[in-house]
Write a protein that holds these residues in place. Structure first.
Motif, PDB file in Angstrom:
ATOM      1  N   VAL A   1      35.084  43.763  34.935  1.00  0.00           N
ATOM      2  CA  VAL A   1      36.319  43.842  35.728  1.00  0.00           C
ATOM      3  C   VAL A   1      37.116  42.542  35.585  1.00  0.00           C
ATOM      4  CG1 VAL A   1      37.227  43.846  38.091  1.00  0.00           C
ATOM      5  CG2 VAL A   1      35.571  45.574  37.385  1.00  0.00           C
ATOM      6  N   ILE A   2      36.422  41.406  35.672  1.00  0.00           N
ATOM      7  CA  ILE A   2      37.118  40.136  35.471  1.00  0.00           C
ATOM      8  C   ILE A   2      37.599  40.031  34.031  1.00  0.00           C
ATOM      9  CG2 ILE A   2      36.902  37.620  35.528  1.00  0.00           C
ATOM     10  CD1 ILE A   2      34.841  37.918  37.742  1.00  0.00           C
ATOM     11  N   GLY A   3      36.794  40.543  33.086  1.00  0.00           N
ATOM     12  CA  GLY A   3      37.220  40.575  31.692  1.00  0.00           C
ATOM     13  C   GLY A   3      38.469  41.409  31.503  1.00  0.00           C
ATOM     14  N   PHE A   4      38.524  42.555  32.167  1.00  0.00           N
ATOM     15  CA  PHE A   4      39.714  43.411  32.115  1.00  0.00           C
ATOM     16  C   PHE A   4      40.931  42.655  32.626  1.00  0.00           C
ATOM     17  CE2 PHE A   4      42.727  46.361  33.938  1.00  0.00           C
ATOM     18  CZ  PHE A   4      42.796  47.401  33.018  1.00  0.00           C
ATOM     19  N   TYR A   5      40.751  41.952  33.731  1.00  0.00           N
ATOM     20  CA  TYR A   5      41.842  41.158  34.296  1.00  0.00           C
ATOM     21  C   TYR A   5      42.342  40.125  33.288  1.00  0.00           C
ATOM     22  CZ  TYR A   5      43.998  37.284  36.755  1.00  0.00           C
ATOM     23  OH  TYR A   5      44.845  36.261  37.097  1.00  0.00           O
ATOM     24  N   ASP A   6      41.411  39.449  32.603  1.00  0.00           N
ATOM     25  CA  ASP A   6      41.816  38.432  31.640  1.00  0.00           C
ATOM     26  C   ASP A   6      42.595  39.054  30.493  1.00  0.00           C
ATOM     27  OD1 ASP A   6      42.009  35.838  30.623  1.00  0.00           O
ATOM     28  OD2 ASP A   6      40.263  36.105  29.347  1.00  0.00           O
ATOM     29  N   GLY A   7      42.138  40.200  30.015  1.00  0.00           N
ATOM     30  CA  GLY A   7      42.856  40.858  28.938  1.00  0.00           C
ATOM     31  C   GLY A   7      44.235  41.338  29.365  1.00  0.00           C
ATOM     32  N   ALA A   8      44.347  41.762  30.618  1.00  0.00           N
ATOM     33  CA  ALA A   8      45.613  42.309  31.095  1.00  0.00           C
ATOM     34  C   ALA A   8      46.572  41.255  31.617  1.00  0.00           C
ATOM     35  CB  ALA A   8      45.344  43.335  32.212  1.00  0.00           C
ATOM     36  N   PHE A   9      46.019  40.138  32.101  1.00  0.00           N
ATOM     37  CA  PHE A   9      46.888  39.165  32.770  1.00  0.00           C
ATOM     38  C   PHE A   9      46.462  37.738  32.472  1.00  0.00           C
ATOM     39  CE2 PHE A   9      49.123  37.506  36.618  1.00  0.00           C
ATOM     40  CZ  PHE A   9      50.373  37.994  36.294  1.00  0.00           C
ATOM     41  N   GLY A  10      45.335  37.282  33.060  1.00  0.00           N
ATOM     42  CA  GLY A  10      44.751  36.034  32.593  1.00  0.00           C
ATOM     43  C   GLY A  10      44.582  34.840  33.507  1.00  0.00           C
ATOM     44  N   PRO A  11      45.590  34.433  34.321  1.00  0.00           N
ATOM     45  CA  PRO A  11      45.465  33.161  35.039  1.00  0.00           C
ATOM     46  C   PRO A  11      44.229  33.087  35.935  1.00  0.00           C
ATOM     47  CG  PRO A  11      47.709  33.995  35.173  1.00  0.00           C
ATOM     48  CD  PRO A  11      46.888  35.090  34.570  1.00  0.00           C
ATOM     49  N   GLY A  12      43.472  32.013  35.807  1.00  0.00           N
ATOM     50  CA  GLY A  12      42.348  31.774  36.701  1.00  0.00           C
ATOM     51  C   GLY A  12      41.053  32.468  36.355  1.00  0.00           C
ATOM     52  N   THR A  13      40.948  33.057  35.152  1.00  0.00           N
ATOM     53  CA  THR A  13      39.749  33.833  34.812  1.00  0.00           C
ATOM     54  C   THR A  13      38.475  32.997  34.902  1.00  0.00           C
ATOM     55  OG1 THR A  13      41.012  35.288  33.350  1.00  0.00           O
ATOM     56  CG2 THR A  13      38.630  35.213  33.024  1.00  0.00           C
ATOM     57  N   GLY A  14      38.496  31.785  34.361  1.00  0.00           N
ATOM     58  CA  GLY A  14      37.310  30.940  34.419  1.00  0.00           C
ATOM     59  C   GLY A  14      36.890  30.637  35.842  1.00  0.00           C
ATOM     60  N   SER A  15      37.866  30.385  36.711  1.00  0.00           N
ATOM     61  CA  SER A  15      37.567  30.126  38.124  1.00  0.00           C
ATOM     62  C   SER A  15      36.997  31.366  38.795  1.00  0.00           C
ATOM     63  CB  SER A  15      38.829  29.675  38.861  1.00  0.00           C
ATOM     64  OG  SER A  15      39.347  28.483  38.297  1.00  0.00           O
ATOM     65  N   PHE A  16      37.511  32.553  38.418  1.00  0.00           N
ATOM     66  CA  PHE A  16      37.000  33.800  38.985  1.00  0.00           C
ATOM     67  C   PHE A  16      35.529  33.994  38.609  1.00  0.00           C
ATOM     68  CE2 PHE A  16      41.458  35.942  38.839  1.00  0.00           C
ATOM     69  CZ  PHE A  16      41.902  35.068  39.813  1.00  0.00           C
ATOM     70  N   PHE A  17      35.191  33.753  37.340  1.00  0.00           N
ATOM     71  CA  PHE A  17      33.802  33.898  36.906  1.00  0.00           C
ATOM     72  C   PHE A  17      32.891  32.921  37.647  1.00  0.00           C
ATOM     73  CE2 PHE A  17      35.202  35.899  32.725  1.00  0.00           C
ATOM     74  CZ  PHE A  17      34.541  37.096  32.955  1.00  0.00           C
ATOM     75  N   THR A  18      33.348  31.679  37.811  1.00  0.00           N
ATOM     76  CA  THR A  18      32.539  30.683  38.508  1.00  0.00           C
ATOM     77  C   THR A  18      32.312  31.084  39.958  1.00  0.00           C
ATOM     78  OG1 THR A  18      33.364  28.887  37.091  1.00  0.00           O
ATOM     79  CG2 THR A  18      32.402  28.259  39.197  1.00  0.00           C
ATOM     80  N   ALA A  19      33.373  31.474  40.646  1.00  0.00           N
ATOM     81  CA  ALA A  19      33.261  31.858  42.046  1.00  0.00           C
ATOM     82  C   ALA A  19      32.368  33.087  42.209  1.00  0.00           C
ATOM     83  CB  ALA A  19      34.643  32.136  42.632  1.00  0.00           C
ATOM     84  N   ALA A  20      32.463  34.040  41.284  1.00  0.00           N
ATOM     85  CA  ALA A  20      31.626  35.243  41.360  1.00  0.00           C
ATOM     86  C   ALA A  20      30.163  34.893  41.178  1.00  0.00           C
ATOM     87  CB  ALA A  20      32.064  36.251  40.297  1.00  0.00           C
ATOM     88  N   GLY A  21      29.862  33.976  40.246  1.00  0.00           N
ATOM     89  CA  GLY A  21      28.475  33.576  40.036  1.00  0.00           C
ATOM     90  C   GLY A  21      27.882  32.901  41.255  1.00  0.00           C
ATOM     91  N   VAL A  22      28.679  32.062  41.916  1.00  0.00           N
ATOM     92  CA  VAL A  22      28.198  31.356  43.106  1.00  0.00           C
ATOM     93  C   VAL A  22      28.056  32.310  44.291  1.00  0.00           C
ATOM     94  CG1 VAL A  22      28.765  29.572  44.811  1.00  0.00           C
ATOM     95  CG2 VAL A  22      29.134  29.134  42.372  1.00  0.00           C
ATOM     96  N   SER A  23      29.090  33.101  44.551  1.00  0.00           N
ATOM     97  CA  SER A  23      29.119  33.921  45.761  1.00  0.00           C
ATOM     98  C   SER A  23      28.279  35.187  45.663  1.00  0.00           C
ATOM     99  CB  SER A  23      30.563  34.296  46.109  1.00  0.00           C
ATOM    100  OG  SER A  23      31.152  35.062  45.065  1.00  0.00           O
TER     101      SER A  23
END
Length: 256
Positions: A145-167
């Motif tokens: 889902v985050i990958g889809f977001y990056d392909g479709a739009f992009g800003p903040g993808t790395g931060s999203f992955f980091t936050a998802a891993g932590v939370s």
């Protein structure tokens, strides 16, 4: 379009170097590189494509450096990588045919949420916790889902992955950051291939910026290995808030 002047290429190299370092630590390097490409006179579609080209080199360098330093802590990498790759490829293809206006509301809310998460729950990323989501659902649902977001739009993808891993997976900040670089490399490569097939790349510009990305990403990865969570958390907050301000400004919501 015409070839950019050497002085402009030099500036883009410097911007890419800084972006590579920022991306390695917290994600969000595109906050620097994409506007720089647009200000250099690169058409929007070509700027998006070229941005993916140069950022792929940066995310690969930081991901590989962190992997060699053992910062991923031996976590399974192949399956999530493939899911991120697939999600981004689908997002890049779908965005060409659908209306993404809903993202104008979703993106600022998520960016603000990530910043607040790291501000008010600073100790949760310092030690492993009980995961809120199993590894299977995480890699087969959240990652694509985050990958889809990056392909479709992009800003903040790395931060999203980091936050998802932590939370969601209960990871410490540094392993979550290292794994985020892996998945972000996958999403960049998928978009890169789709854009390349469409003939949108400015190869010379991308190559110059890629060199800057590699240098910056190497320095950023080294900084993460030394600074740990004490470095990552504040940078994530600053990057998310900066992206939020820039995004709201571009949408005309700040009224400046």
């Amino acid at each position: 379009m015409e070839t950019l002047a050497p002085s402009v290429l030099l500036v883009l190299f410097g911007v890419a170097l800084m972006a590579g370092a920022v991306d390695a630590v917290a994600g969000g390097g595109g906050l620097l590189t994409l506007p720089a490409l647009l200000l250099a006179g690169v058409p929007p579609v070509n700027a998006l494509a070229t941005n993916k080209l140069q950022s792929s080199f940066g995310t690969f360098t930081s991901a590989f450096s962190m992997y060699r330093k053992g910062m991923t802590e031996g976590a399974p990498l192949v399956a999530p990588f493939c899911f991120a790759l697939a999600g981004s490829a689908v997002g890049t293809a779908v965005v060409q045919f659908v209306d993404t206006s809903a993202l104008t509301v979703v993106v600022p809310v998520v960016l603000a949420g990530i910043a607040l998460y790291f501000i008010f729950m600073p100790k949760q990323g310092d030690g492993d916790r009980v995961p809120r989501m199993g590894a299977g659902p995480y890699r087969s649902v959240v990652v694509p889902v985050i990958g889809f977001y990056d392909g479709a739009f992009g800003p903040g993808t790395g931060s999203f992955f980091t936050a998802a891993g932590v939370s969601l997976r209960g990871l410490r900040v540094v392993p979550a950051t290292a794994q985020a670089r892996m998945w972000n490399f996958a999403t960049n490569v998928a978009s890169l291939v789709v854009f390349a097939i469409g003939g949108k790349m400015l190869w010379l510009v991308g190559a110059v910026m890629a060199v800057g990305q590699v240098v910056g990403a190497y320095l950023g990865a080294a900084a993460v290995s030394r600074g740990g969570a004490r470095l990552v958390r504040p940078v994530v907050v600053v990057v998310c808030l900066a992206m939020l301000v820039q995004y709201l400004w571009r949408q005309g919501w700040l009224g400046w």
